[in-house]
Design a protein around this motif. Sequence first.
Motif, PDB file in Angstrom:
ATOM      1  N   ARG A 149      57.804  27.877 -23.916  1.00 51.48           N
ATOM      2  CA  ARG A 149      57.201  29.024 -24.591  1.00 51.48           C
ATOM      3  C   ARG A 149      56.009  29.610 -23.835  1.00 51.48           C
ATOM      4  O   ARG A 149      55.816  30.829 -23.810  1.00 51.48           O
TER       5      ARG A 149
ATOM      6  N   ASP B  81      51.952  33.820 -22.832  1.00 50.33           N
ATOM      7  CA  ASP B  81      53.079  33.722 -23.755  1.00 50.33           C
ATOM      8  C   ASP B  81      54.305  34.277 -23.028  1.00 50.33           C
ATOM      9  O   ASP B  81      54.376  35.474 -22.743  1.00 50.33           O
TER      10      ASP B  81
ATOM     11  N   TYR C 254      57.094  34.878 -24.055  1.00 50.90           N
ATOM     12  CA  TYR C 254      57.839  35.818 -24.890  1.00 50.90           C
ATOM     13  C   TYR C 254      57.024  37.093 -25.117  1.00 50.90           C
ATOM     14  O   TYR C 254      57.396  37.940 -25.924  1.00 50.90           O
TER      15      TYR C 254
ATOM     16  N   LEU D  27      62.282  30.833 -30.316  1.00 50.61           N
ATOM     17  CA  LEU D  27      62.572  29.418 -30.116  1.00 50.61           C
ATOM     18  C   LEU D  27      62.801  28.732 -31.454  1.00 50.61           C
ATOM     19  O   LEU D  27      62.158  29.076 -32.449  1.00 50.61           O
TER      20      LEU D  27
END
Length: 292
Positions: A84, A110, A112, A291
């Motif tokens: 992540r 991050d 994402y 996730l």
Amino acid sequence: MIRNESVGGHAASYAWIGVDLLKIDRQKADDPVMRWEYKGRSSTGPWLFSSPVNGGSFELKTPHDIQFLGGTDRYAAIITQDGRYAYEVWKGSYDAAANVYRAHYVVLTDLYGLGKASRDGASEGIRAFGGSLLGGLIRCHELAQGVIPHALAMVISPNQLRRGATMAEQKVWPATATDLGGRNTYSGNVPMGALFAIPPSVDLTKLDLSPEGMALARAYATFGGYVVDAAARTNMIAVTETGCNKAQTDNLQRDKRKILAQLRMVTNNGPDSVGGPGERVVPRPTELQPLH
């Protein structure tokens, strides 16, 4: 100015491919938990510990074969075991006597997220433009497959970067920052964050490129490259992770000037028209799934 290799003096903006500048590690279950001490971290980006912004420390599962690369910048990147986040380090080192790692600056990215700072004026990455080291990095498997499916990172000379009395005058979106908060030695015309691309009118097949050079040229023609950092006496039109096939990176070095000669700045790039307005050259990538 971007194509002139002597902006600021002979070879002061020498065309180059930045090879072996970053090793990406990922935590493994059996990696040792090590102490890290840092002088500073981002005050606005994510952080998973309660440690202070300045003069703090934390404990992190750290791969034993971590390397600090990029010359005096001593970069490193550690992806968390769950995939992540990435800890990115500037001026990292290991003190064997104290059994502790140290860094001048550390950020948590991050993976994402957007790879850029959340607001103007902030820095949430190691790069001078305010964003992640990982953005635009060419991975070894991309060279091996002959496809680079993303925009590229460009690192140019302070002699090329736009002079300005303030940070705001020195940059364009998506940059949120410049070196030293705007108090730097930039003396050129190219803004931090500028997007460069090869126009669709250029026939890439006539440039006499190697397979690796063609992959890089196609990436510039499809996605472009962003100016994300400064480095003295160099103009890097590509940055690769460590460990790539030498014959392939040598091919990029041989082709760099052919590609550099075709680059043009995209002046209507912005948050509301990424890459410029109009029909997309390729479809937008699918969104990453959360996730579980």
